[in-house]
Design a protein around this motif. Structure first.
Motif, PDB file in Angstrom:
ATOM      1  N   LEU A  20       0.838  -1.184   0.000  1.00 49.89           N
ATOM      2  CA  LEU A  20       0.000   0.000   0.000  1.00 49.89           C
ATOM      3  C   LEU A  20       0.880   1.244   0.000  1.00 49.89           C
ATOM      4  CD1 LEU A  20      -2.698  -0.984   2.649  1.00 49.89           C
ATOM      5  CD2 LEU A  20      -2.591  -1.552   0.210  1.00 49.89           C
ATOM      6  N   SER A  21       0.417   2.262  -0.697  1.00 48.01           N
ATOM      7  CA  SER A  21       1.098   3.555  -0.725  1.00 48.01           C
ATOM      8  C   SER A  21       0.157   4.643  -0.258  1.00 48.01           C
ATOM      9  CB  SER A  21       1.581   3.876  -2.140  1.00 48.01           C
ATOM     10  OG  SER A  21       2.498   2.913  -2.614  1.00 48.01           O
ATOM     11  N   CYS A  22       0.717   5.665   0.340  1.00 43.00           N
ATOM     12  CA  CYS A  22      -0.059   6.810   0.788  1.00 43.00           C
ATOM     13  C   CYS A  22       0.701   8.069   0.405  1.00 43.00           C
ATOM     14  CB  CYS A  22      -0.279   6.748   2.292  1.00 43.00           C
ATOM     15  SG  CYS A  22      -1.020   8.240   2.991  1.00 43.00           S
ATOM     16  N   ALA A  23       0.178   8.792  -0.569  1.00 41.59           N
ATOM     17  CA  ALA A  23       0.801  10.034  -1.014  1.00 41.59           C
ATOM     18  C   ALA A  23       0.293  11.189  -0.169  1.00 41.59           C
ATOM     19  CB  ALA A  23       0.501  10.269  -2.486  1.00 41.59           C
ATOM     20  N   ALA A  24       1.215  11.905   0.443  1.00 45.20           N
ATOM     21  CA  ALA A  24       0.853  13.037   1.300  1.00 45.20           C
ATOM     22  C   ALA A  24       1.089  14.344   0.557  1.00 45.20           C
ATOM     23  CB  ALA A  24       1.679  13.007   2.577  1.00 45.20           C
ATOM     24  N   SER A  25       0.270  15.335   0.889  1.00 45.94           N
ATOM     25  CA  SER A  25       0.358  16.632   0.210  1.00 45.94           C
ATOM     26  C   SER A  25       1.441  17.519   0.796  1.00 45.94           C
ATOM     27  CB  SER A  25      -0.989  17.356   0.284  1.00 45.94           C
ATOM     28  OG  SER A  25      -1.342  17.593   1.632  1.00 45.94           O
ATOM     29  N   GLU A  26       2.104  17.029   1.833  1.00 47.62           N
ATOM     30  CA  GLU A  26       3.167  17.801   2.448  1.00 47.62           C
ATOM     31  C   GLU A  26       4.314  16.867   2.820  1.00 47.62           C
ATOM     32  OE1 GLU A  26       1.196  19.372   5.964  1.00 47.62           O
ATOM     33  OE2 GLU A  26       1.883  17.665   7.137  1.00 47.62           O
ATOM     34  N   LYS A  76       9.613  11.476  -1.710  1.00 50.64           N
ATOM     35  CA  LYS A  76       8.350  11.364  -2.448  1.00 50.64           C
ATOM     36  C   LYS A  76       7.139  11.718  -1.594  1.00 50.64           C
ATOM     37  CE  LYS A  76      10.059   7.715  -5.532  1.00 50.64           C
ATOM     38  NZ  LYS A  76       9.845   6.333  -6.027  1.00 50.64           N
ATOM     39  N   ASN A  77       7.360  12.100  -0.357  1.00 54.35           N
ATOM     40  CA  ASN A  77       6.248  12.386   0.560  1.00 54.35           C
ATOM     41  C   ASN A  77       5.256  11.234   0.593  1.00 54.35           C
ATOM     42  OD1 ASN A  77       7.408  14.876   1.027  1.00 54.35           O
ATOM     43  ND2 ASN A  77       6.030  15.977  -0.344  1.00 54.35           N
ATOM     44  N   THR A  78       5.784  10.036   0.692  1.00 52.31           N
ATOM     45  CA  THR A  78       4.942   8.848   0.588  1.00 52.31           C
ATOM     46  C   THR A  78       5.202   7.889   1.741  1.00 52.31           C
ATOM     47  OG1 THR A  78       4.862   9.028  -1.823  1.00 52.31           O
ATOM     48  CG2 THR A  78       4.298   6.898  -0.877  1.00 52.31           C
ATOM     49  N   LEU A  79       4.119   7.344   2.236  1.00 54.87           N
ATOM     50  CA  LEU A  79       4.136   6.328   3.277  1.00 54.87           C
ATOM     51  C   LEU A  79       3.773   4.991   2.632  1.00 54.87           C
ATOM     52  CD1 LEU A  79       4.254   5.988   6.484  1.00 54.87           C
ATOM     53  CD2 LEU A  79       1.754   6.102   6.366  1.00 54.87           C
ATOM     54  N   TYR A  80       4.402   3.917   3.116  1.00 53.11           N
ATOM     55  CA  TYR A  80       4.144   2.599   2.557  1.00 53.11           C
ATOM     56  C   TYR A  80       3.754   1.610   3.648  1.00 53.11           C
ATOM     57  CZ  TYR A  80       6.736   4.459  -1.439  1.00 53.11           C
ATOM     58  OH  TYR A  80       7.164   5.234  -2.487  1.00 53.11           O
ATOM     59  N   LEU A  81       3.044   0.571   3.227  1.00 54.86           N
ATOM     60  CA  LEU A  81       2.808  -0.577   4.087  1.00 54.86           C
ATOM     61  C   LEU A  81       3.004  -1.823   3.233  1.00 54.86           C
ATOM     62  CD1 LEU A  81       1.976  -1.455   6.965  1.00 54.86           C
ATOM     63  CD2 LEU A  81      -0.340  -1.758   6.075  1.00 54.86           C
ATOM     64  N   GLN A  82       4.113  -2.501   3.454  1.00 54.54           N
ATOM     65  CA  GLN A  82       4.375  -3.763   2.775  1.00 54.54           C
ATOM     66  C   GLN A  82       3.719  -4.883   3.574  1.00 54.54           C
ATOM     67  OE1 GLN A  82       6.058  -4.458  -0.208  1.00 54.54           O
ATOM     68  NE2 GLN A  82       5.263  -6.531   0.144  1.00 54.54           N
ATOM     69  N   MET A  83       2.848  -5.621   2.921  1.00 54.83           N
ATOM     70  CA  MET A  83       2.096  -6.674   3.601  1.00 54.83           C
ATOM     71  C   MET A  83       2.426  -8.014   2.970  1.00 54.83           C
ATOM     72  SD  MET A  83      -1.597  -4.774   4.040  1.00 54.83           S
ATOM     73  CE  MET A  83      -1.963  -4.848   2.305  1.00 54.83           C
TER      74      MET A  83
END
Length: 126
Positions: A20-26, A76-83
């Motif tokens: 999963l990826s989560c793109a943040a605006s900041e 990349k201002n991105t959070l990940y969750l490797q499952m």
């Protein structure tokens, strides 16, 4: 306010993997911590993993320890969750969350969350 947009959900069989990826605006490090939550039908939302953005320290729910990995890419201002090693009980809507030290109403892993993405569905079939 920070905007969060998740992606990467889908349907997999037991034992499969998703990221999963989560793109943040900041800039992700503008928040003390960020995390992933999930909510299965008929159940309450539960915390899955937290990352403290300054030192990459993490907290995991017992149910996912050793299988899930939370990480961040600050460039990349991105959070990940490797499952990995997914199980049917991992089936849920997964939400990305960011710390809100003033108005946040959800506490998990020592972090106060108040900003949420729209969610991405993960379905694991047996």
């Amino acid at each position: 306010q920070v905007q969060l947009v998740e992606s990467g959900g889908g349907s997999v069989q037991t034992g499969g993997s998703l990221r999963l990826s989560c793109a943040a605006s900041e800039y992700t490090r503008s928040r003390i911590c960020m995390g992933w939550f999930r909510q299965a039908p008929g159940k309450e939302r539960e915390g899955v993993a937290v990352i403290y953005t300054d030192d990459d320290s993490t907290v995991y729910a017992d149910s996912v320890k050793g299988r899930f990995t939370i990480s961040q890419d600050n460039a990349k201002n991105t959070l990940y969750l490797q499952m990995n090693s997914l199980k049917p009980e991992d089936t849920a809507m997964y939400y990305c969350a960011a710390e809100d030290s003033v108005y946040g109403r959800t506490w998990y892993g020592g972090c106060r969350f108040g900003f949420w993405g729209q969610g991405t569905q993960v379905t694991v079939s047996s």
